[in-house]
Motif scaffolding. Structure first.
Motif, PDB file in Angstrom:
ATOM      1  N   UNK A 186     -21.224  13.182 -36.618  1.00 19.42           N
ATOM      2  CA  UNK A 186     -19.784  12.925 -36.701  1.00 19.42           C
ATOM      3  C   UNK A 186     -19.217  13.531 -37.971  1.00 19.42           C
ATOM      4  N   UNK A 187     -18.053  14.155 -37.825  1.00 22.69           N
ATOM      5  CA  UNK A 187     -17.341  14.658 -38.990  1.00 22.69           C
ATOM      6  C   UNK A 187     -17.699  16.067 -39.412  1.00 22.69           C
ATOM      7  N   UNK A 188     -18.613  16.732 -38.707  1.00 23.16           N
ATOM      8  CA  UNK A 188     -18.982  18.119 -39.001  1.00 23.16           C
ATOM      9  C   UNK A 188     -18.793  18.930 -37.726  1.00 23.16           C
ATOM     10  N   UNK A 189     -18.008  20.008 -37.799  1.00 24.46           N
ATOM     11  CA  UNK A 189     -17.725  20.821 -36.625  1.00 24.46           C
ATOM     12  C   UNK A 189     -18.954  21.538 -36.089  1.00 24.46           C
ATOM     13  N   UNK A 190     -18.837  21.996 -34.839  1.00 29.90           N
ATOM     14  CA  UNK A 190     -19.972  22.620 -34.164  1.00 29.90           C
ATOM     15  C   UNK A 190     -20.480  23.854 -34.905  1.00 29.90           C
ATOM     16  N   UNK A 216     -14.034  15.772 -29.842  1.00 34.67           N
ATOM     17  CA  UNK A 216     -13.256  15.615 -31.077  1.00 34.67           C
ATOM     18  C   UNK A 216     -14.023  14.909 -32.193  1.00 34.67           C
ATOM     19  N   UNK A 217     -14.286  15.663 -33.272  1.00 32.85           N
ATOM     20  CA  UNK A 217     -14.912  15.181 -34.494  1.00 32.85           C
ATOM     21  C   UNK A 217     -16.337  14.695 -34.301  1.00 32.85           C
ATOM     22  N   UNK A 218     -16.929  14.958 -33.132  1.00 34.75           N
ATOM     23  CA  UNK A 218     -18.298  14.531 -32.878  1.00 34.75           C
ATOM     24  C   UNK A 218     -19.038  15.649 -32.161  1.00 34.75           C
ATOM     25  N   UNK A 219     -20.291  15.872 -32.549  1.00 36.98           N
ATOM     26  CA  UNK A 219     -21.143  16.836 -31.863  1.00 36.98           C
ATOM     27  C   UNK A 219     -22.469  16.165 -31.549  1.00 36.98           C
ATOM     28  N   UNK A 220     -22.839  16.212 -30.275  1.00 37.59           N
ATOM     29  CA  UNK A 220     -24.151  15.724 -29.870  1.00 37.59           C
ATOM     30  C   UNK A 220     -25.120  16.901 -29.829  1.00 37.59           C
ATOM     31  N   UNK A 249     -28.766  14.205 -42.036  1.00 36.89           N
ATOM     32  CA  UNK A 249     -28.754  12.773 -42.319  1.00 36.89           C
ATOM     33  C   UNK A 249     -27.397  12.274 -42.796  1.00 36.89           C
ATOM     34  N   UNK A 250     -26.591  13.136 -43.443  1.00 42.05           N
ATOM     35  CA  UNK A 250     -25.299  12.693 -43.956  1.00 42.05           C
ATOM     36  C   UNK A 250     -24.248  12.533 -42.873  1.00 42.05           C
ATOM     37  N   UNK A 251     -24.451  13.167 -41.717  1.00 43.79           N
ATOM     38  CA  UNK A 251     -23.454  13.083 -40.650  1.00 43.79           C
ATOM     39  C   UNK A 251     -24.013  12.449 -39.382  1.00 43.79           C
ATOM     40  N   UNK A 252     -25.244  11.992 -39.419  1.00 44.03           N
ATOM     41  CA  UNK A 252     -25.861  11.375 -38.250  1.00 44.03           C
ATOM     42  C   UNK A 252     -25.364   9.944 -38.101  1.00 44.03           C
ATOM     43  N   UNK A 253     -24.938   9.597 -36.874  1.00 43.02           N
ATOM     44  CA  UNK A 253     -24.507   8.214 -36.634  1.00 43.02           C
ATOM     45  C   UNK A 253     -25.395   7.502 -35.623  1.00 43.02           C
ATOM     46  N   UNK A 254     -26.282   8.223 -34.957  1.00 42.24           N
ATOM     47  CA  UNK A 254     -27.162   7.529 -34.023  1.00 42.24           C
ATOM     48  C   UNK A 254     -28.072   8.457 -33.256  1.00 42.24           C
ATOM     49  N   UNK A 255     -29.099   7.855 -32.648  1.00 46.33           N
ATOM     50  CA  UNK A 255     -30.066   8.593 -31.834  1.00 46.33           C
ATOM     51  C   UNK A 255     -30.021   8.120 -30.386  1.00 46.33           C
TER      52      UNK A 255
END
Length: 417
Positions: A186-190, A216-220, A249-255
């Motif tokens: 989250x928070x880092x563009x593709x 929007x604002x999220x990349x999986x 690790x700074x932009x990871x919100x989940x696995x």
């Protein structure tokens, strides 16, 4: 194992209904190791159905078709199956008994010939018994390909897939596995994310596949691997995830595939025994909706105000008219007073506020269209932000909502770690 999914019906082709069946079937087949090579929608005609069957013959192991099995004359799938397999329709006694009971005992009406014809199936078909509807599914094999026909009614299709088809396929095919691991950032563009992990991506083994899934604002980031040795597959995925994690690790919100920034914030609020309120203008209640819709929201969500009009910001939230006149209704100063007003009204630990020009035209402010101001207040202090999310309007609102949750997440993590 390769599979194709076919939805039948002009109502799909003209956009009258949205095809959700394909997604459900694809997920179910992927879970038992099938590779989905194609999904298509076709017209409910003998020509379209037979041409599709010919196209996939011996090119895939399985074709699952849904739709075209109703009692009306425009449903021709059974007739087409008979033509394709050089077969004839016969009445299935178990299906007829079920249809009769459903019509006469449940619906309390006399059975018609059209209902009776629902029990007609190709004589060579394996009948997939439909306990929740009148149209049975059918399974037939020609040379190397299984063809399955299912009703298009979603709840009937889901029952047959889950309770009948999948168990049959698991017994008929050698076990295979598709292993996926999705990492939510989250928070880092593709493009920036791709640059950051380029070296890792270049070193990926050929049998591990990476997909970028931006929103929007999220990349999986989805890692996928397929094969018959489950232990090897799981170990290979785990090895690559361990190499990737330090890079994001700074932009990871989940696995978790279903993880969202909204669920993360919900969990953080509950874990830290914090309450929150919101005051919204341009986002029109979207933040409140997302806070509220996650089970257990009563533990942390105190309430929200949608103060869309300028006067409502003054009357309800206590925003100073002088502040508006001096700074514009779309300003960090107004956003801050909105947040303070919400915190005061709902006696919450945190409060988030939004005010902006979502477009397409300017409202009560002369600031550039796409501008959104946010404010967050808590016992740790006050923060304000200004962004321009461009256009169209939907993008501005979605981006503002996502940014609000990102700000909340960062505030909680920073002050409660």
């Amino acid at each position: 194992m390769k599979a194709a999914i076919v939805t039948i019906g002009d109502e799909i082709l003209i956009g009258q209904i949205v095809d959700t069946n394909s997604a459900f079937i694809a997920k179910a087949l992927d879970d038992i190791g099938f590779q989905i090579v194609e999904m298509i929608s076709i017209s409910d005609t003998e020509k379209a159905i037979s041409e599709t069957m010919n196209r996939y013959q011996n090119q895939v192991d399985l074709v699952v078709m849904t739709g075209g099995l109703g009692p009306t004359k425009d449903d021709v799938t059974k007739k087409t199956f008979c033509s394709y397999f050089n077969d004839v329709l016969i009445s299935d006694s178990e299906v007829l008994k079920h249809v009769t009971a459903l019509i006469e005992d449940f619906y309390k009406r006399k059975i018609t010939q059209m209902n009776i014809d629902q029990a007609l199936v190709p004589s060579k078909a394996t009948v997939l018994f439909n306990k929740v509807g009148t149209a049975p599914g059918m399974l037939m094999k020609h040379e190397q390909t299984f063809f399955v026909s299912l009703p298009g009614v979603p709840y009937e299709m889901k029952y047959l897939v889950s309770e009948v088809l999948i168990p049959y396929l698991e017994q008929s095919f050698e076990p295979s596995y598709n292993i996926h691991q999705t990492l939510i950032t989250h928070g880092v563009g593709e493009s920036l994310l791709a640059e950051r992990i380029a070296d890792w991506e270049n070193d990926l083994p050929s049998y591990v596949h990476l997909a970028y899934l931006p929103s929007p604002r999220m990349v999986k980031l989805r890692l996928s691997i397929s094969g018959k040795d489950k232990v090897f597959l799981e170990d290979a995925i785990r090895e690559q995830v361990e190499k990737l994690l330090p890079l994001i690790k700074d932009c990871l919100i989940g696995l978790n595939e279903n993880e969202t920034i909204f669920k993360v914030v919900s969990d953080l609020l509950k874990e830290n025994n914090l309450t929150i309120a919101c005051a919204e203008s341009c986002t029109g209640g979207q933040i409140a909706k997302l806070l509220n819709e996650i089970p257990g929201a009563s533990a942390y969500f105190q309430g929200g105000v949608v103060a869309y009009a300028t006067q409502s910001k003054i009357d309800v939230l206590g925003v100073s008219e002088n502040t508006i006149n001096k700074n514009s209704v779309v300003s960090e100063q107004v956003a801050l007073e909105m947040a303070l007003g919400a915190k005061r009204l709902f006696k919450s630990d945190l409060a988030i506020a939004t005010t902006g020009n979502a477009g397409p035209s300017k409202g009560d402010s002369d600031v550039e269209v796409g501008t959104v101001c946010l404010a967050l207040v808590s016992k740790f202090g006050e923060k304000t932000f200004t962004f321009n999310f461009g256009q169209p309007r939907e993008k501005v609102i979605d981006s503002a909502v996502n940014k609000a949750f990102e700000i909340i997440r960062e505030e909680i993590i920073k002050n409660n770690s």
